[in-house]
Every structure is written in structure tokens, then in C-alpha cells.
Design an enzyme around this catalytic site. Structure first.
Site, short mmCIF file in Angstrom:
data_model
loop_
_atom_site.label_atom_id
_atom_site.label_comp_id
_atom_site.label_asym_id
_atom_site.label_seq_id
_atom_site.Cartn_x
_atom_site.Cartn_y
_atom_site.Cartn_z
N LYS A 40 0.85 -1.20 0.00
CA LYS A 40 0.00 0.00 0.00
C LYS A 40 0.89 1.25 0.00
O LYS A 40 2.07 1.18 0.36
CB LYS A 40 -0.94 -0.02 1.21
CG LYS A 40 -0.22 0.07 2.55
CD LYS A 40 -1.15 -0.28 3.71
CE LYS A 40 -0.45 -0.14 5.03
NZ LYS A 40 -1.12 -0.90 6.11
N ARG A 139 -11.90 -0.64 14.72
CA ARG A 139 -11.82 0.22 13.55
C ARG A 139 -12.79 -0.26 12.48
O ARG A 139 -13.58 0.48 11.96
CB ARG A 139 -10.38 0.24 13.02
CG ARG A 139 -10.22 1.08 11.77
CD ARG A 139 -8.76 1.24 11.39
NE ARG A 139 -8.25 0.12 10.62
CZ ARG A 139 -7.00 0.05 10.18
NH1 ARG A 139 -6.15 1.01 10.45
NH2 ARG A 139 -6.60 -1.00 9.49
N TYR A 265 13.60 30.69 11.36
CA TYR A 265 12.31 31.33 11.64
C TYR A 265 12.00 31.32 13.14
O TYR A 265 12.36 30.39 13.85
CB TYR A 265 11.20 30.57 10.91
CG TYR A 265 11.22 30.78 9.41
CD1 TYR A 265 11.40 32.05 8.86
CD2 TYR A 265 11.03 29.70 8.55
CE1 TYR A 265 11.40 32.23 7.49
CE2 TYR A 265 11.03 29.87 7.18
CZ TYR A 265 11.22 31.15 6.65
OH TYR A 265 11.22 31.32 5.30
C1 LIG Z 1 -0.51 -2.06 6.59
C2 LIG Z 1 -1.21 -3.28 7.01
C3 LIG Z 1 -0.51 -4.47 7.21
C4 LIG Z 1 1.00 -4.54 7.17
O1 LIG Z 1 1.48 -4.15 8.44
P1 LIG Z 1 3.06 -4.04 8.75
O2 LIG Z 1 3.11 -3.73 10.19
O3 LIG Z 1 3.57 -2.94 7.90
O4 LIG Z 1 3.65 -5.35 8.40
C5 LIG Z 1 -1.25 -5.60 7.49
N1 LIG Z 1 -2.60 -5.57 7.60
C6 LIG Z 1 -3.29 -4.44 7.45
C7 LIG Z 1 -4.77 -4.47 7.60
C8 LIG Z 1 -2.63 -3.25 7.15
O5 LIG Z 1 -3.32 -2.12 7.01
#
Ligand SMILES: *Cc1c(COP(=O)(O)O)cnc(C)c1O
Length: 376
Positions: A40, A139, A265
């Protein structure tokens, strides 16, 4: 993303590190557990175009995505295996996902009805993974502790337009006790759901991410969803995984300012010594969040140099007083290794006050990416 050769900063992706990580994780998991590689957010900023060919070469047969852009990029990279979405999708995504042959993640009773309606309208059965709230992530997912939870799950399993190929959950914490408890509840709840179903209609059970899969073996069930570990952002496996990303720039200018003067800044920092300050030509527009102001470090000539001012839109200052040979044009490493020193994901997390992925996913998508084949 800019691709110009004169970019002020870039991201190097070590392809051999990713291949090494896949092989290392596979060896930990053994052959019985299916390895879903999660790509992703354009492979956590590492580039689906770079990462997916490596996954194909390593024999990965299942890839996890979030958006349809991810899914289309994975297909364009030549992957013809199974694609699983790792979050609930909106209507248009689900509809367009059919073309890409994406298995959906069903995030509740109402969401299941949406998936079913779209499948019916298209006249195709959509393969899907049904999320349960067994880990109490709260969630998405149906909570079997709620009145009607079991009936709701049964209704989704009976839906003629939804082909449930997985029961899934997701952990809220990277904590061994929390994962162990959630695993036990997921085991109980999925056994209850699957009791009495004939063996032919096999439904995979899965809840593990990188942390869970590599620290709590019982959490593996039939398949594991590995993201962070692919990219080497994980301290599991005794530190054997290798970070694949390096973020690199060059010193643009160096100036000496006297003790007592303020820099940056908001007069953010007052110099307590005559200081040589180097301008790094990247800023928050490039994903270097203002949280790093006065807390982050970079590497110059293999030594650590602190970020001293408030990060600006397109530049920030590091103090190179203790690195007398530092000069304009020197390589600056903002993430990853240079010589014997490294800015690790843990270093970034400490400076930023959030997990490192919160930043490097953006770095990878905002800066040009350059593959490097050799490990290091
Ligand atoms: C991103 C994600 C993963 C992968 O998790 P990592 O900790 O990066 O290995 C697995 N399952 C879901 C639902 C996710 O959103």
C-alpha cells in the site's frame, strides 16, 4: 514526484535489501504460511514499480494494497496473482476494483451489503475477506461480542454475491501480550464461525502483520500480511532485516555565525558557540516535517550533525561545526547509512515523535527514487 537529474534530494532504494528481507522472513515463516506482501501507499514509498518485480522474482503469490492506484500499479508491474485490499473500500473503489480483480476487505455489516449490491449490479461474485473485531482494534470488523454479531457474520457468509475467502483481523498494538491475547480471541471466534462448515469451502484465517508474525508464531494462522518487514523497518528476526531506503541530499551552502546570534524562523535557536551551519535544500514541502526542528540529525562525512533551526518549506540548517571538512556539495544522508553511521527508523521515530513510516512514506512519494542494486 520530480524525476529531474538535478533534484535537491532523492531516495535510493536498495533492491537487494528487499530481496534479502523477503527471503529472511520466508525462512522464519516456513512453507505452510502464505506470505501476503503489502505494498500500500506505493510500497510504503519505495515504489511499486521497483518492489513488485522483486516480489514476483521471489515467488510471492498474494499482494496487499489499499487504493486502486496501488492495485493498477501492481498489475502494470506484471503481477497476475491474487490482490487483497487491506482496508474497507468506498463504493467507487469497489466497483472499479472488480476490473483489477481485487479481493475486498469487508469492514462491517453495512459495508458487506454495499459490496454485495455492487457485485450483484455487475453480475459477478466478489471475493472478500470478512473482518472481525476479535483483537478489539475497534476500527472495522464485526464484533462477535455484540448482540446479533454471529447472525451478521452468518448472513455475510451466506450472501450469494460475496465469496468469503478469508476471515481477518488487525492488531491495535505492537506488544507481545496484546498480540497473544488478540490471537487467542481470533482463534476462538473464527473457530465458532467456521464450525460445521464443510472442509471443501476453505476460508483462510489471518490477522498477523510483520510484528505479530515474527514475534508471536501462533498469530500466523493460514497467512500473514507483511509490510514494514519487506522494507526493513522492523527490529524482529534479531535485527536481520535490512532497511531498503536511503534519503540523500547535498550541502548547498555553509556559513559561519557568531555565538549569541539566532538562526531560522521565529528565532528558533540561539547559537551558544561560533557555528558553521550548512544549508540542506529540502524542507517540509519535501516531507521533512517541522517536528524534526531542533531534534533530527543527518549524516555528513559519516558523522552525525544536528538540525538546529525550524524546518522551512524548502530548506533547513544543520550544525557542522564539529565536521571541519564539510563543504558545499557533500553528500548528506537524512535516512539510512553513510559510512559507519546510520539514521535508523528508530532515530527518526525518536526525533519525530511518531513512527518513522509517518515520514518515509511521504519522502518516497515526494522525492525522485533511484534504485541501487548493490547491497550495503
Ligand atoms: C498495513 C497493514 C498491514 C501490514 O502491516 P506491517 O506492520 O507494515 O507489516 C497488514 N494488515 C493491514 C490491515 C494493514 O493495514
Amino acid at each position: 514526484m520530480t524525476t529531474s537529474a538535478s533534484a535537491a534530494g532523492w531516495v535510493e532504494i536498495d533492491e537487494s535489501a528487499i530481496a534479502h528481507n523477503v527471503v529472511t522472513i520466508r525462512a522464519e515463516l516456513g512453507e505452510k504460511v502464505e506470505f501476503c506482501a503489502v505494498v500500500k501507499a506505493d510500497a510504503y514509498g519505495h515504489g511499486i514499480d521497483l518492489v513488485v518485480p522483486l516480489l514476483i522474482a521471489e515467488g510471492i503469490a498474494l499482494i496487499g494494497v489499499a487504493s486502486n492506484d496501488d492495485a493498477a500499479a501492481v498489475r502494470a508491474a506484471g503481477f497476475s496473482g491474487r490482490l487483497m485490499r487491506v482496508r474497507p473500500a468506498g463504493r467507487d473503489e469497489i466497483d472499479d476494483g472488480i476490473r483489477l480483480d481485487v479481493e475486498e476487505w469487508i469492514g462491517g455489516v453495512e459495508h458487506a451489503r454495499i459490496v454485495s449490491a455492487i457485485a450483484a449490479a455487475r453480475g459477478v461474485r466478489v471475493r472478500a475477506h470478512l473482518s472481525l473485531n476479535s483483537t478489539r482494534l475497534g476500527r472495522d470488523g464485526i464484533d462477535l461480542g455484540e448482540d446479533g454479531g454471529a447472525d451478521a457474520v452468518a448472513a455475510v457468509l451466506a450472501d450469494p454475491w460475496v465469496d468469503v475467502v478469508g476471515l481477518c483481523a488487525h492488531f491495535p498494538c505492537e506488544d507481545v501480550t496484546d498480540v497473544t491475547d488478540g490471537t487467542a480471541r481470533f482463534d476462538d471466534e473464527t473457530r465458532e464461525v467456521l464450525a460445521g462448515r464443510h472442509a471443501g469451502a476453505r476460508i483462510a484465517r489471518h490477522c498477523a502483520t510483520t510484528f505479530a508474525a515474527l514475534t508471536v508464531p501462533e498469530s500466523r494462522f493460514d497467512l500473514v500480511r507483511i509490510g514494514a518487514g519487506l522494507y526493513g523497518d522492523s527490529d524482529t528476526v534479531g535485527g536481520a532485516l535490512r532497511p531498503a531506503m536511503r534519503v540523500v541530499s547535498r550541502i548547498a551552502a555553509i556559513n559561519v555565525y557568531p555565538a549569541g546570534s539566532t538562526v531560522g524562523y521565529d528565532r528558533w535557536h540561539r547559537l551558544d558557540h561560533d557555528a558553521r551551519l550548512a544549508v540542506i535544500p529540502l524542507g517540509y514541502a519535501d516531507g521533512f516535517h517541522r517536528s524534526l526542528s531542533g531534534t533530527g540529525e543527518v549524516l555528513v562525512r559519516g558523522r552525525r550533525a544536528p538540525i538546529v533551526d525550524r524546518i522551512a518549506m524548502n530548506s533547513f540548517l544543520v550544525d557542522v561545526s564539529s565536521i571541519p571538512r564539510a563543504a558545499p556539495g557533500d553528500e548528506v544522508v537524512l535516512f539510512g547509512r553513510q559510512g559507519d553511521e546510520v539514521i535508523s527508523p528508530a532515530d527518526v521515530a525518536r526525533s519525530h515523535g511518531q513512527i518513522a513510516a509517518d515520514l518515509y512514506v511521504a519522502w518516497g512519494r515526494l522525492l525522485p527514487r533511484r534504485p541501487v542494486a548493490a547491497g550495503g
